[in-house]
Scaffold this motif. Structure first.
Motif, short mmCIF file in Angstrom:
data_model
loop_
_atom_site.label_atom_id
_atom_site.label_comp_id
_atom_site.label_asym_id
_atom_site.label_seq_id
_atom_site.Cartn_x
_atom_site.Cartn_y
_atom_site.Cartn_z
N ASP A 1 0.87 -1.17 0.00
CA ASP A 1 0.00 0.00 0.00
C ASP A 1 0.92 1.24 0.00
O ASP A 1 2.09 1.15 0.40
N HIS B 1 -3.14 13.11 3.98
CA HIS B 1 -4.54 12.81 3.64
C HIS B 1 -5.45 13.14 4.82
O HIS B 1 -6.49 13.79 4.66
N TYR C 1 -10.68 9.04 10.74
CA TYR C 1 -9.85 8.73 9.57
C TYR C 1 -9.76 7.22 9.38
O TYR C 1 -10.01 6.71 8.29
N VAL D 1 -12.34 6.73 6.23
CA VAL D 1 -11.73 7.11 4.95
C VAL D 1 -10.40 6.42 4.61
O VAL D 1 -10.07 6.29 3.43
N ASP D 2 -9.70 5.96 5.61
CA ASP D 2 -8.37 5.39 5.38
C ASP D 2 -8.41 4.27 4.33
O ASP D 2 -9.17 3.31 4.46
P1 B16 Z 1 -6.89 10.29 -3.39
P2 B16 Z 1 -3.78 4.25 0.01
C1 B16 Z 1 -5.64 6.12 0.15
O1 B16 Z 1 -4.40 5.71 -0.29
C2 B16 Z 1 -5.47 6.93 1.44
O2 B16 Z 1 -5.24 6.05 2.51
C3 B16 Z 1 -6.73 7.67 1.76
O3 B16 Z 1 -6.55 8.51 2.85
C4 B16 Z 1 -7.14 8.50 0.56
O4 B16 Z 1 -8.31 9.18 0.85
C5 B16 Z 1 -7.33 7.57 -0.63
O5 B16 Z 1 -6.12 6.91 -0.89
C6 B16 Z 1 -7.77 8.32 -1.86
O6 B16 Z 1 -6.74 9.16 -2.26
O7 B16 Z 1 -7.87 11.25 -2.90
O8 B16 Z 1 -5.48 10.80 -3.49
O9 B16 Z 1 -7.32 9.57 -4.65
O10 B16 Z 1 -3.67 4.15 1.50
O11 B16 Z 1 -4.71 3.27 -0.62
O12 B16 Z 1 -2.43 4.33 -0.64
#
Ligand code: B16
Ligand code: MG
Length: 392
Positions: free
Chosen positions: A19, A31, A61, A65-66
């Motif tokens: 990830d 984020h 978070y 949303v995480d």
């Molecule tokens: P974006 P990951 C996720 O990335 C983040 O954990 C999360 O906080 C974020 O909202 C999501 O991507 C969407 O990201 O808005 O940049 O498209 O943890 O899957 O690497």
């Protein structure tokens, strides 16, 4: 006292799927801050005489949303506050009160923060990725984020991954985001690796859940919060192992991989698909050959070592479905007619020898390491032996 590192065992795994935010780069905090600014401003503007409960950087978070794709995150948090707004469209202006409008606003805030703060990496993760690649593992970056590529570029680490499956790729292929396993499955497919032989490394509950749903061989949960209940939650969602940082993990080297701290969920949990035998015991070999027999409905072969001869240790046997014969045998002066399976020609005839020595036989050499792994799901029996020849 230094703690012993857990090893990613090359005998069991070929690829590691990382990830991004919170595992490779320190952008999970960026984020989280962007989400907080978005939701606090929104809730305040929405107005409530009694005031509003601000977005909690940790609890909200993690829970809502995480790891989730952008609009999925907005939807989950808004619903948790019993707010219902239309979904809208991806082209919605950032001030429009729709799921997409709010998501687009969050992205504006995130981009501004990124510009201001830059991208920092977890050095321990970068070290692990480099070690893994040096030792022949494939690596992938698997992220929900549409900003993934930009973040990798800013940190100059794009080159560390054989493939990237992120929010942009996911959208173009119509994949469903975490906690569904689609983006991890796509990465395994691109790396041409069976999910059983992939390790998923995730800090988000939704990501761990995706790994579990996809049936991945090993899921490592990274608990960046240092809170015991988060470690518990990651385990509950399906993490086989939870660490606070990836400095606790190292890449195994095949020749040195016979150690007690190998990561093997099947071994540790005695899970259903893999049967592992260690050591060679001539007395028990016959029984082990029986237990490791593999067949396909047409024929079956006992799990005898290649090159094994029918002797007092081994009994190589291959049988055909319906391949019976009748035989008359004199037993204690009486002729007994018996019907039995016929042992058809042994096809396990691969053997070798060291010049000047006899053909290799297990019982003739000093064995240092012996490991036999039966993967019942794939129908594969693997045997690894390390021995000393007589010349040493
Ligand atoms: P974006 P990951 C996720 O990335 C983040 O954990 C999360 O906080 C974020 O909202 C999501 O991507 C969407 O990201 O808005 O940049 O498209 O943890 O899957 O690497
Ligand atoms: Mg993450």
């Amino acid at each position: 006292m230094a703690t012993r590192k857990q090893i990613i065992n090359p005998e069991l795994f070929d690829a590691v799927l990382f990830d991004l935010d919170g595992v490779v780069t320190r952008t999970a905090d960026t984020h989280a801050s962007a989400w907080k600014k978005l939701f606090d401003e929104y809730l305040e503007k929405k107005g409530d005489i009694d005031g509003y409960v601000p977005f909690d950087l940790l609890d909200d978070y993690i829970k809502y949303v995480d790891g989730k794709p952008r609009y999925k995150g907005v939807k989950a948090f808004i619903a948790s506050r019993s707010i219902d707004i239309p979904y809208g469209s991806v082209h919605d202006a950032p001030d429009k009160e729709t799921i997409c409008g709010l998501g687009n606003r969050k992205n504006q805030i995130f981009s501004d923060l990124l510009k201001k703060e830059g991208v920092k990496v977890y050095e321990s993760t970068i070290d692990l990725i480099k070690q893994l690649r040096k030792n022949g593992f494939k690596t992938a970056i698997v992220s929900s984020s549409k900003n993934c590529r930009q973040v990798l570029k800013a940190a100059d680490i794009e080159i560390l991954f054989d493939t990237r499956v992120d929010g942009v790729v996911s959208e173009s292929l119509g994949l469903t985001g975490k906690p569904e396993p689609d983006i991890f499955l796509e990465a395994a497919k691109r790396l041409d690796t069976d999910v059983n032989r992939c390790v998923v490394v995730e800090d988000a509950l939704s990501g761990v859940a995706a790994g579990k749903k996809g049936g991945f061989g090993m899921i490592i949960g990274v608990n960046r919060t240092n809170q015991a209940d988060q470690a518990q939650n990651l385990k509950q969602k399906g993490a086989h192992l939870v660490v606070n940082d990836l400095c606790e993990i190292k890449a195994g080297v095949l020749a040195k991989s016979f150690s007690h701290d190998l990561i093997s969920p099947d071994l540790e949990k005695g899970s259903s698909w893999t049967q592992i035998y260690t050591g060679f015991d001539p007395e028990d070999e016959g029984r082990r050959e029986t237990l490791c027999a593999l067949g396909n409905g047409y024929f079956v072969t006992r799990g005898a070592a290649p090159g094994a001869k029918d002797d007092d240790v081994h009994y190589p046997g291959t049988y055909l479905a319906g391949g019976y014969n009748r035989l008359k045998t004199k037993i204690a002066g009486r002729i007994v007619e018996n019907e039995d399976l016929v042992n058809i020609p042994n096809w396990l005839c691969l053997n070798f020898r060291i010049p000047g020595e006899a053909w290799f036989r297990l019982k003739d050499v000093k064995i240092f390491l012996y490991r036999q792994v039966l993967n019942i799901k794939k129908g594969v029996l693997t045997r690894i032996i390390k021995f000393r020849d007589k010349k040493k």
